[in-house]
Design a protein around this motif. Structure first.
Motif, PDB file in Angstrom:
ATOM      1  N   LYS A 103       0.779  -1.313   0.065  1.00 17.09           N
ATOM      2  CA  LYS A 103       0.038   0.099  -0.008  1.00 17.09           C
ATOM      3  C   LYS A 103       0.866   1.139   0.032  1.00 17.09           C
ATOM      4  CE  LYS A 103      -4.155   1.767   2.054  1.00 17.09           C
ATOM      5  NZ  LYS A 103      -5.458   1.701   2.949  1.00 17.09           N
ATOM      6  N   ILE A 106       2.399   1.674  -3.798  1.00 19.36           N
ATOM      7  CA  ILE A 106       1.388   2.375  -4.753  1.00 19.36           C
ATOM      8  C   ILE A 106       0.781   3.642  -4.541  1.00 19.36           C
ATOM      9  CG2 ILE A 106       0.441   0.058  -5.497  1.00 19.36           C
ATOM     10  CD1 ILE A 106      -2.125   0.519  -3.927  1.00 19.36           C
ATOM     11  N   SER A 107       0.979   4.142  -3.227  1.00 12.51           N
ATOM     12  CA  SER A 107       0.486   5.419  -2.720  1.00 12.51           C
ATOM     13  C   SER A 107       1.712   6.525  -2.801  1.00 12.51           C
ATOM     14  CB  SER A 107       0.047   5.414  -1.315  1.00 12.51           C
ATOM     15  OG  SER A 107      -1.306   4.514  -1.121  1.00 12.51           O
ATOM     16  N   VAL A 132      -2.014  -5.668 -11.685  1.00 16.62           N
ATOM     17  CA  VAL A 132      -2.714  -4.429 -11.081  1.00 16.62           C
ATOM     18  C   VAL A 132      -3.804  -4.014 -11.255  1.00 16.62           C
ATOM     19  CG1 VAL A 132      -2.180  -1.992  -9.945  1.00 16.62           C
ATOM     20  CG2 VAL A 132      -0.216  -3.607 -10.456  1.00 16.62           C
ATOM     21  N   ILE A 172      -3.608  -6.727  -6.161  1.00 16.84           N
ATOM     22  CA  ILE A 172      -2.270  -6.730  -6.520  1.00 16.84           C
ATOM     23  C   ILE A 172      -2.050  -8.508  -6.618  1.00 16.84           C
ATOM     24  CG2 ILE A 172       0.176  -6.355  -6.469  1.00 16.84           C
ATOM     25  CD1 ILE A 172      -1.289  -3.868  -6.438  1.00 16.84           C
ATOM     26  N   LEU A 218       5.107  -0.846  -9.278  1.00 20.98           N
ATOM     27  CA  LEU A 218       3.775  -0.846  -8.768  1.00 20.98           C
ATOM     28  C   LEU A 218       2.928   0.369  -8.826  1.00 20.98           C
ATOM     29  CD1 LEU A 218       3.661  -3.646  -6.011  1.00 20.98           C
ATOM     30  CD2 LEU A 218       2.726  -3.973  -8.379  1.00 20.98           C
ATOM     31  N   ALA A 219       3.601   1.340  -8.302  1.00 25.78           N
ATOM     32  CA  ALA A 219       2.967   2.742  -8.354  1.00 25.78           C
ATOM     33  C   ALA A 219       2.483   3.063  -9.668  1.00 25.78           C
ATOM     34  CB  ALA A 219       3.694   3.621  -7.593  1.00 25.78           C
ATOM     35  N   TYR A 222      -0.395   1.078 -11.034  1.00 27.28           N
ATOM     36  CA  TYR A 222      -1.631   1.413 -10.321  1.00 27.28           C
ATOM     37  C   TYR A 222      -2.256   2.784 -11.223  1.00 27.28           C
ATOM     38  CZ  TYR A 222      -4.579   3.636  -6.890  1.00 27.28           C
ATOM     39  OH  TYR A 222      -5.828   4.382  -6.097  1.00 27.28           O
ATOM     40  N   LYS A 223      -1.227   3.699 -11.647  1.00 28.92           N
ATOM     41  CA  LYS A 223      -1.792   4.791 -12.159  1.00 28.92           C
ATOM     42  C   LYS A 223      -2.475   4.549 -13.444  1.00 28.92           C
ATOM     43  CE  LYS A 223       1.676   7.626  -9.716  1.00 28.92           C
ATOM     44  NZ  LYS A 223       3.076   8.518  -9.647  1.00 28.92           N
TER      45      LYS A 223
END
Length: 237
Positions: A103, A106-107, A132, A172, A218-219, A222-223
């Motif tokens: 978390k 991805i944040s 994702v 994920i 991963l971030a 996610y975007k």
């Protein structure tokens, strides 16, 4: 705390098993009169000469502190101890919980260099393919959606279901097939959509990012999933 408090103090889990106590002989025993399973609040209560204070991050308490006595001092000690235990629990989970690491990634709440360090500490594989998926509930929302999707992917060491806000959930999912194949990811998305519709009568849209081949990206994926949903609105009929 044993050296500071002149009373018996300990912790029971949600099944009333004593998992820690200043009287070591009590550890492992079960108090059949206490059960947090049906507890509907985190307020203090008294049972069999002991004061109890439930604590935990969920609606249903995970644990409870107990202190010998039922006077104001016992209640005060119980409340203070529950705060200390809760903070210790949160700090431990932040250091040893893979879900929290994912978390944070991805944040964008963790530096790229720290990802390697934390992953190594958690024995977290960094270079396996992961999908994702951003699941956005439409029309109405239901908190049960998180549990429903979590039950679909029970491997908590490889697959992670995260609640982002009241409408958005993120999955994920570690992939078992070829990293460049989209078939497996599409099948997962279809299963989720069907599950939410059949079990909870929920409608959702699912944004899918390209496969993440390393933990550090991963971030970005996610975007991409967020962008996919926004672009998909153009074709919404």
């Amino acid at each position: 705390m044993k050296d500071t408090i002149d009373r018996v103090i300990g912790v029971v889990d949600d099944q009333a098993n004593i998992i820690a106590c200043s009287e070591l002989s009590k550890i492992g025993l079960t108090n059949e009169f206490i059960s947090l399973e049906n507890a509907d609040s985190h307020d203090t209560f008294i049972r069999d000469g002991y004061t109890y204070k439930p604590f935990g991050q969920h609606i249903k308490p995970d644990y409870a502190v107990f202190v010998d006595g039922h006077d104001a001092t016992a209640r005060c000690v119980c409340i203070l101890a529950s705060v200390a235990f809760q903070e210790a629990k949160i700090n431990y989970e932040e250091k040893h919980n893979k879900t929290i690491l994912v978390k944070n990634i991805i944040s964008d709440n963790i530096l790229p260099g720290d990802i390697y360090v934390r992953a190594k500490e958690l024995h977290f594989a960094t270079d396996v393919p992961r999908a994702v998926l951003l699941i956005r509930q439409t029309e109405r929302t239901d908190m049960a959606a998180l549990e429903a999707i979590s039950n679909m992917f029970p491997d908590r060491q490889k697959d992670f279901v995260l609640s982002i806000n009241e409408t958005d959930l993120v999955l994920i999912k570690e992939l078992t097939g070829p990293a460049d194949s989209n078939k497996e990811v599409y099948e997962i998305a279809e299963e989720i959509e069907k599950k939410l519709h059949d079990d909870l009568n929920l409608k959702c849209v699912i944004g899918i990012g390209t496969t993440a081949k390393h933990l550090r990206v991963l971030a970005d994926k996610y975007k991409e999933a967020q962008v996919a949903i926004e672009v998909g609105k153009v074709f919404d009929t």
